[in-house]
Motif scaffolding. Structure first.
Motif, PDB file in Angstrom:
ATOM      1  N   GLN A 393      15.288 -15.618 -31.106  1.00  0.00           N
ATOM      2  CA  GLN A 393      15.759 -15.913 -30.048  1.00  0.00           C
ATOM      3  C   GLN A 393      17.525 -15.234 -29.723  1.00  0.00           C
ATOM      4  OE1 GLN A 393      17.304 -19.861 -28.808  1.00  0.00           O
ATOM      5  NE2 GLN A 393      15.142 -20.944 -29.824  1.00  0.00           N
ATOM      6  N   THR A 394      17.183 -14.326 -30.607  1.00  0.00           N
ATOM      7  CA  THR A 394      18.375 -12.850 -31.308  1.00  0.00           C
ATOM      8  C   THR A 394      18.085 -11.419 -31.733  1.00  0.00           C
ATOM      9  OG1 THR A 394      18.955 -13.547 -33.479  1.00  0.00           O
ATOM     10  CG2 THR A 394      19.169 -15.143 -32.629  1.00  0.00           C
ATOM     11  N   SER A 395      19.286 -11.112 -31.607  1.00  0.00           N
ATOM     12  CA  SER A 395      19.044  -9.683 -32.151  1.00  0.00           C
ATOM     13  C   SER A 395      18.365  -9.248 -33.262  1.00  0.00           C
ATOM     14  CB  SER A 395      20.030  -9.227 -31.743  1.00  0.00           C
ATOM     15  OG  SER A 395      21.047  -8.747 -32.697  1.00  0.00           O
ATOM     16  N   MET A 396      18.379 -10.287 -33.742  1.00  0.00           N
ATOM     17  CA  MET A 396      18.008 -10.126 -35.891  1.00  0.00           C
ATOM     18  C   MET A 396      16.259 -10.421 -35.724  1.00  0.00           C
ATOM     19  SD  MET A 396      20.217 -11.860 -38.100  1.00  0.00           S
ATOM     20  CE  MET A 396      20.511 -13.442 -37.232  1.00  0.00           C
ATOM     21  N   ALA A 397      15.556 -10.917 -34.180  1.00  0.00           N
ATOM     22  CA  ALA A 397      13.886 -11.022 -34.469  1.00  0.00           C
ATOM     23  C   ALA A 397      13.465  -9.549 -34.940  1.00  0.00           C
ATOM     24  CB  ALA A 397      13.544 -11.257 -32.616  1.00  0.00           C
ATOM     25  N   ARG A 398      14.221  -8.619 -34.656  1.00  0.00           N
ATOM     26  CA  ARG A 398      13.458  -6.540 -34.947  1.00  0.00           C
ATOM     27  C   ARG A 398      13.617  -6.472 -36.293  1.00  0.00           C
ATOM     28  NH1 ARG A 398      12.304  -1.967 -32.074  1.00  0.00           N
ATOM     29  NH2 ARG A 398      13.111  -0.382 -33.380  1.00  0.00           N
ATOM     30  N   ALA A 399      14.937  -7.534 -36.924  1.00  0.00           N
ATOM     31  CA  ALA A 399      14.832  -6.719 -37.883  1.00  0.00           C
ATOM     32  C   ALA A 399      14.256  -7.550 -38.858  1.00  0.00           C
ATOM     33  CB  ALA A 399      16.866  -6.915 -38.610  1.00  0.00           C
ATOM     34  N   ALA A 400      13.731  -8.961 -38.464  1.00  0.00           N
ATOM     35  CA  ALA A 400      13.130  -9.510 -39.195  1.00  0.00           C
ATOM     36  C   ALA A 400      12.110  -9.908 -39.218  1.00  0.00           C
ATOM     37  CB  ALA A 400      12.954 -11.237 -38.680  1.00  0.00           C
ATOM     38  N   THR A 401      11.131  -9.048 -38.159  1.00  0.00           N
ATOM     39  CA  THR A 401       9.385  -8.704 -38.494  1.00  0.00           C
ATOM     40  C   THR A 401       9.672  -7.011 -38.982  1.00  0.00           C
ATOM     41  OG1 THR A 401       9.156  -9.355 -36.040  1.00  0.00           O
ATOM     42  CG2 THR A 401       7.674  -8.283 -36.889  1.00  0.00           C
ATOM     43  N   ALA A 402      10.651  -6.078 -39.045  1.00  0.00           N
ATOM     44  CA  ALA A 402      10.424  -5.496 -39.084  1.00  0.00           C
ATOM     45  C   ALA A 402      10.855  -5.605 -41.447  1.00  0.00           C
ATOM     46  CB  ALA A 402      11.726  -4.106 -39.588  1.00  0.00           C
ATOM     47  N   TRP A 403      11.271  -6.304 -41.758  1.00  0.00           N
ATOM     48  CA  TRP A 403      11.252  -7.000 -42.729  1.00  0.00           C
ATOM     49  C   TRP A 403      10.364  -7.438 -43.560  1.00  0.00           C
ATOM     50  CZ3 TRP A 403      10.690  -9.971 -47.161  1.00  0.00           C
ATOM     51  CH2 TRP A 403      10.676 -10.251 -48.199  1.00  0.00           C
ATOM     52  N   VAL A 404       9.172  -7.948 -42.620  1.00  0.00           N
ATOM     53  CA  VAL A 404       8.364  -8.578 -42.947  1.00  0.00           C
ATOM     54  C   VAL A 404       7.485  -7.806 -42.767  1.00  0.00           C
ATOM     55  CG1 VAL A 404       6.209 -10.275 -42.385  1.00  0.00           C
ATOM     56  CG2 VAL A 404       8.279 -10.880 -41.587  1.00  0.00           C
ATOM     57  N   VAL A 405       7.026  -6.731 -41.896  1.00  0.00           N
ATOM     58  CA  VAL A 405       5.697  -5.611 -41.927  1.00  0.00           C
ATOM     59  C   VAL A 405       6.009  -4.627 -43.295  1.00  0.00           C
ATOM     60  CG1 VAL A 405       5.172  -3.717 -40.936  1.00  0.00           C
ATOM     61  CG2 VAL A 405       5.945  -5.888 -39.432  1.00  0.00           C
ATOM     62  N   THR A 423      -8.095  -6.914 -45.388  1.00  0.00           N
ATOM     63  CA  THR A 423      -7.345  -6.922 -44.130  1.00  0.00           C
ATOM     64  C   THR A 423      -6.029  -8.672 -44.017  1.00  0.00           C
ATOM     65  OG1 THR A 423      -8.801  -6.614 -43.193  1.00  0.00           O
ATOM     66  CG2 THR A 423      -7.080  -7.439 -41.440  1.00  0.00           C
ATOM     67  N   LEU A 424      -4.771  -7.641 -43.468  1.00  0.00           N
ATOM     68  CA  LEU A 424      -3.368  -8.816 -43.704  1.00  0.00           C
ATOM     69  C   LEU A 424      -2.902  -8.547 -42.512  1.00  0.00           C
ATOM     70  CD1 LEU A 424      -1.309  -9.869 -46.148  1.00  0.00           C
ATOM     71  CD2 LEU A 424      -0.589  -8.164 -46.174  1.00  0.00           C
ATOM     72  N   SER A 425      -2.811 -10.441 -42.007  1.00  0.00           N
ATOM     73  CA  SER A 425      -1.603 -10.930 -41.086  1.00  0.00           C
ATOM     74  C   SER A 425      -0.402 -11.448 -41.433  1.00  0.00           C
ATOM     75  CB  SER A 425      -3.143 -11.884 -39.952  1.00  0.00           C
ATOM     76  OG  SER A 425      -3.901 -11.681 -40.643  1.00  0.00           O
ATOM     77  N   VAL A 426      -0.173 -10.121 -40.498  1.00  0.00           N
ATOM     78  CA  VAL A 426       1.188 -10.641 -39.875  1.00  0.00           C
ATOM     79  C   VAL A 426       1.804 -10.929 -38.393  1.00  0.00           C
ATOM     80  CG1 VAL A 426       3.943  -9.427 -39.856  1.00  0.00           C
ATOM     81  CG2 VAL A 426       1.929  -8.843 -41.719  1.00  0.00           C
ATOM     82  N   ASN A 427       2.955 -11.893 -39.033  1.00  0.00           N
ATOM     83  CA  ASN A 427       3.382 -12.686 -37.938  1.00  0.00           C
ATOM     84  C   ASN A 427       4.000 -11.947 -36.120  1.00  0.00           C
ATOM     85  OD1 ASN A 427       2.177 -15.332 -37.033  1.00  0.00           O
ATOM     86  ND2 ASN A 427       2.415 -15.169 -39.140  1.00  0.00           N
ATOM     87  N   VAL A 428       4.292 -11.665 -35.815  1.00  0.00           N
ATOM     88  CA  VAL A 428       4.832 -11.161 -35.209  1.00  0.00           C
ATOM     89  C   VAL A 428       5.732 -12.072 -33.290  1.00  0.00           C
ATOM     90  CG1 VAL A 428       5.308  -9.127 -32.417  1.00  0.00           C
ATOM     91  CG2 VAL A 428       3.371  -8.822 -34.938  1.00  0.00           C
ATOM     92  N   ALA A 429       6.966 -11.778 -33.257  1.00  0.00           N
ATOM     93  CA  ALA A 429       7.702 -12.645 -32.830  1.00  0.00           C
ATOM     94  C   ALA A 429       7.356 -11.819 -31.160  1.00  0.00           C
ATOM     95  CB  ALA A 429       9.262 -12.264 -33.018  1.00  0.00           C
ATOM     96  N   ALA A 430       7.507 -12.192 -29.970  1.00  0.00           N
ATOM     97  CA  ALA A 430       7.585 -12.520 -28.716  1.00  0.00           C
ATOM     98  C   ALA A 430       8.794 -11.762 -28.487  1.00  0.00           C
ATOM     99  CB  ALA A 430       7.819 -14.143 -27.564  1.00  0.00           C
ATOM    100  N   PRO A 431      10.110 -11.630 -28.641  1.00  0.00           N
ATOM    101  CA  PRO A 431      10.683 -10.597 -28.627  1.00  0.00           C
ATOM    102  C   PRO A 431      10.343  -8.846 -28.861  1.00  0.00           C
ATOM    103  CG  PRO A 431      11.909 -12.098 -29.427  1.00  0.00           C
ATOM    104  CD  PRO A 431      10.153 -12.152 -30.091  1.00  0.00           C
ATOM    105  N   ASN A 432       9.088  -8.305 -30.580  1.00  0.00           N
ATOM    106  CA  ASN A 432       8.829  -7.988 -30.500  1.00  0.00           C
ATOM    107  C   ASN A 432       8.133  -7.085 -29.574  1.00  0.00           C
ATOM    108  OD1 ASN A 432       8.461  -9.233 -33.551  1.00  0.00           O
ATOM    109  ND2 ASN A 432      10.354  -7.807 -33.431  1.00  0.00           N
ATOM    110  N   LEU A 433       7.802  -7.443 -28.401  1.00  0.00           N
ATOM    111  CA  LEU A 433       6.616  -7.411 -27.600  1.00  0.00           C
ATOM    112  C   LEU A 433       6.931  -6.211 -26.621  1.00  0.00           C
ATOM    113  CD1 LEU A 433       3.812  -9.769 -27.214  1.00  0.00           C
ATOM    114  CD2 LEU A 433       3.966  -7.808 -28.868  1.00  0.00           C
ATOM    115  N   LEU A 434       8.392  -6.496 -26.209  1.00  0.00           N
ATOM    116  CA  LEU A 434       9.955  -6.137 -25.713  1.00  0.00           C
ATOM    117  C   LEU A 434       9.832  -4.986 -26.087  1.00  0.00           C
ATOM    118  CD1 LEU A 434      11.181  -9.884 -24.322  1.00  0.00           C
ATOM    119  CD2 LEU A 434       8.895  -8.680 -23.590  1.00  0.00           C
ATOM    120  N   GLU A 435       9.541  -4.449 -27.742  1.00  0.00           N
ATOM    121  CA  GLU A 435      10.150  -3.197 -27.936  1.00  0.00           C
ATOM    122  C   GLU A 435       9.447  -1.924 -27.580  1.00  0.00           C
ATOM    123  OE1 GLU A 435      10.761  -4.493 -31.938  1.00  0.00           O
ATOM    124  OE2 GLU A 435      12.134  -5.591 -31.427  1.00  0.00           O
ATOM    125  N   THR A 436      10.435  -1.144 -26.822  1.00  0.00           N
ATOM    126  CA  THR A 436       9.486   0.074 -26.401  1.00  0.00           C
ATOM    127  C   THR A 436       9.257   0.316 -27.638  1.00  0.00           C
ATOM    128  OG1 THR A 436      11.403   1.321 -26.169  1.00  0.00           O
ATOM    129  CG2 THR A 436      10.882   0.259 -24.207  1.00  0.00           C
TER     130      THR A 436
END
Length: 588
Positions: A393-405, A423-436
């Motif tokens: 729910q915060t701006s850290m969603a982008r940084a968290a997903t980047a770290w995991v990826v 094949t390796l699966s990684v969870n993506v947060a909803a805010p990531n889909l809004l990042e252009t």
């Protein structure tokens, strides 16, 4: 007696008086100095700054008077306030209107009062002098008393303008609340049980929508009408402070119990039809915070009352009382949120573990899901289900997903170098889909680690994909163009649209574990899984069953047509070295 024209002005006059928040305030040397001067200049034993309330004359300052108020009925100062004009009564005992007044019965014979008039023409009361013998007044004395009244009004306006009064509501502001709260320790017994009530006039979303359409004047009107109606309900039983745009806190009088507060709050809220012009577009909520005098500070009481308001909104209630358990949970969530940023920068707090995915036809491990783990230096292991929802729910969603990826691709590259192909699966947060630029980020990290796009699978939930469908569609299309695989995670728990499912560029559907656990004994679950598998295959997706814990469950999802399975039957989430050892043993 109040004439008709004066009676129609009375509500506005009282509103002006109450907005100044002078009634029932402690003595002030600034006012007492003027009162003493009046008594000395007139050579009279009694002088007062008298404010005309609904049914009383209250003395902000007085000389020669023991009590703080007298009844308004037949009080000369009330006549001054009603008429907004100078009044002289040479002998109360001989005056037909005042000879039966409270003052006359207590030996007062002479009265002179000059109106205390605001810039808007409202007479708040009088600057008055009184004597025990009949007396006349000269024009010079009339001028002196008028000047003293002007000095009183100047002092009132000065205090009002010194950053202590909100200009819209007329209530004392947050700074004054803090100061007055400290003064409670001086005036009341330490440990005395008291209540504070925080009122939110609208939720944040309602307020934003209303202000966007109607403008700031709409909010001003919302505040003004609420304050007037709340004062009418609680009167002197609650000291009000304006602490935010549409929030005011009320320190409740000691005599008012929690049950009585509930009753009166409900009555106030239910009476919105009469006092609120915004009742159809706003929803007020009230949080009640019990506290003990001398054992809590002003900001902590405000904080826990705020928590109670949020509890009210969360449960759909109008009024909620502070819950220590809920407060502890909120404080923990806030702690996790504020410290997750440090965890991202720490070399040893965050790590990934990996749960295998099994091909049900061959029994081979053909993939794994990367799962984030956080070991907090003081709190220990924090479950991802606890911290990820708040991080997302915060701006850290982008940084968290980047770290995991980045961490996942680094590990996948290491396994490739060891000859482990999967094949390796990684969870993506909803805010990531809004990042252009999300697809570009993924593509860049794939190239940096030398991993083929088809070996990375990004898991999204149904709800995330549909939260902002147009933006999500663009991001998913861009990811598809990069060549990564897309999986719809926790299938069956969101609010999917079949028309949307057939258009989303996904490759895999993962059936949520809630449909798989207990499938051995639940016919409805077996039917649901069979339907979801059939639908997914018809739409061109392969299907993974999550939460497979028994051989019987594996046999049932295989019979239903699932392509892959994941769960404790095969392995729990493993550390990288454990996963490599497990994979090698299974390959034998």
């Amino acid at each position: 007696m109040i004439c008709h024209n004066e009676a129609t002005r009375e509500p506005a006059r009282l509103d002006a008086l109450h907005k100044l928040d002078l009634l029932d305030t402690p003595p002030s040397e600034a006012f007492d100095r003027i009162t003493r001067m009046a008594a000395q200049m007139f050579g009279l034993p009694v002088a007062a700054v008298s404010l005309t309330d609904t049914d009383r004359q209250w003395f902000k300052s007085r000389v020669g008077v023991e009590h703080w108020s007298i009844p308004r009925l037949r009080a000369p100062c009330a006549t001054v306030a009603d008429s907004a004009s100078f009044l002289v009564i040479p002998d109360l005992a001989e005056d037909p209107e005042f000879r039966d007044s409270h003052l006359a019965r207590n030996g007062v014979r002479f009265y002179a009062g000059a109106p205390l008039t605001t810039r808007d023409g409202h007479a708040l009361g009088a600057m008055c002098v009184l004597g025990t013998a009949p007396r006349q007044i000269t024009e010079a004395e009339r001028g002196v008393l008028t000047d003293l009244a002007a000095m009183v009004m100047a002092q009132i306006e000065l205090q009002h303008a010194m950053g202590r009064i909100d200009p819209i509501s007329g209530l004392p502001n947050r700074n004054q609340y803090i100061d007055d709260f400290r003064d409670l320790e001086k005036d009341r017994l330490r440990g005395e049980e008291r209540l504070a009530m925080l009122v939110h006039l609208a939720s944040a979303e309602q307020l934003a929508n209303a202000a966007r359409v109607m403008g700031s004047s709409y909010v001003d009107g919302l505040v003004s009408e609420a304050v007037r109606s709340f004062r009418a309900e609680f009167g002197a039983d609650g000291k009000m402070y304006h602490v935010a745009a549409t929030h005011f806190i009320v320190v409740v009088a000691p005599a008012l119990s929690l049950d009585e507060c509930h009753v009166r709050l409900e009555r106030w809220l239910q009476g919105r039809d009469a006092w609120s012009t915004s009742r159809f577009v706003t929803t007020p909520a009230v949080g009640i915070a019990p506290f003990a005098v001398g054992e809590a500070d002003a900001l902590d009481v405000l904080r826990i009352a705020q928590g109670a308001v949020h509890d009210a909104y969360a449960t759909g209630a109008s009024v909620a009382v502070y819950s220590p358990a809920q407060d502890a949970a909120y404080r923990r969530r806030f702690t996790l949120l504020t410290e997750f940023g440090s965890a991202l920068e720490s070399p040893n707090q965050l790590r990934l573990v990996y749960q295998p995915r099994i091909d049900l036809a061959t029994g081979a491990c053909i993939g794994a899901e990367a799962l984030l783990r956080w070991c907090h230096p003081e709190l220990g292991g924090v479950p991802p289900g606890e911290f990820m929802p708040i991080v997302e729910q915060t701006s850290m969603a982008r940084a968290a997903t980047a770290w995991v990826v980045d961490a996942a691709l680094r590990q996948l590259r290491a396994w490739q170098d060891m000859g482990i192909a999967l094949t390796l699966s990684v969870n993506v947060a909803a805010p990531n889909l809004l990042e252009t630029d999300f697809a570009q980020l993924i593509e860049a990290r794939l190239k940096a680690h030398g991993v083929a796009p088809a070996l990375l699978e990004l898991e999204i939930t149904e709800s995330a994909a549909m939260g902002n469908q147009s933006a999500a569609d663009r991001t998913l299309a861009a990811l598809h163009a990069v060549g990564v695989r897309i999986a719809i995670d926790d299938f069956g728990t969101g609010y999917s649209s079949l028309s949307y499912l057939q258009s989303i560029p996904a490759h895999v559907v993962k059936i949520d574990q809630s449909f798989v656990r207990g499938i051995e004994t639940d016919e409805r679950k077996r039917a649901l899984v069979g339907t979801m598998v059939s639908l997914s295959h018809d739409l061109g997706y392969s299907v993974v069953a999550e939460g497979v814990e028994t051989e019987a469950a594996a046999a049932l999802v295989r019979a239903a047509g699932c392509d892959e399975a994941q769960g404790w039957l095969y392995a729990r989430a493993l550390e990288p070295a454990q996963f490599a050892a497990w994979h090698a043993a299974r390959a034998l």
